[in-house]
Scaffold this motif. Structure first.
Motif: not given
Length: 162
Positions: A50-73
């Motif tokens: 759901a991140c916008t282009r504007r939010e991506a640089d700010y939010d990806v560092p926090d959300l990506l590790p969580l998302a991968l962990d939840e998916l077992g990646l």
């Protein structure tokens, strides 16, 4: 390979490429969207997608590790040997998919790692071989074939399925 497995692998590859600076945060968000469409789902993956282009640089560092962990990646620690090797394998996969030429793969790997990463030593040497072509040693097609063979080896040798 199912579409969900392919999307999981693509998301994990984008994460590795993002870690090494080869793709931007917006590319990671796009990959998260593709993963949702393919049937993967988790709370953090939905937030990441759901991140916008504007939010991506700010939010990806926090959300990506969580998302991968939840998916077992896996998301290897930044700067670690495992993170570099995952990035190399992801670049090799992009080459096999036709997104990079063999020459681009060899050049990028050689430029980034030199001859210092054992996993990439063959690609660095093949980049040198491209330079030797100017002196009449071999043909570009031969070196391209060797790079593609190495890319295939890298992507099949130790690239676990999610």
């Amino acid at each position: 390979m199912t579409s969900a497995e392919a999307a999981a692998l693509a998301l994990q590859d984008h994460a590795a490429l993002w870690r090494m600076g080869e793709v931007g945060a917006v590319d990671v968000v796009s990959s998260a969207c593709d993963a949702l469409v393919a049937g993967l789902d988790s709370p953090a993956l939905r937030m990441l997608a759901a991140c916008t282009r504007r939010e991506a640089d700010y939010d990806v560092p926090d959300l990506l590790p969580l998302a991968l962990d939840e998916l077992g990646l896996t998301l290897h620690p930044a700067g670690s040997r495992a993170a570099r090797e995952a990035g190399v394998r992801a670049l090799a996969a992009r080459t096999l998919a036709g997104e990079l030429t063999p020459r681009e793969l060899a050049f990028r790997i050689h430029q980034r790692f030199g001859h210092d990463l054992p996993l990439t030593e063959r690609l660095a040497a093949l980049d040198d071989e491209y330079d030797y072509l100017e002196h009449g040693e071999g043909t570009p097609a031969q070196v391209d074939a060797d790079v593609l063979a190495e890319a295939l080896r890298l992507t099949t040798a130790a690239r676990p399925m999610p």
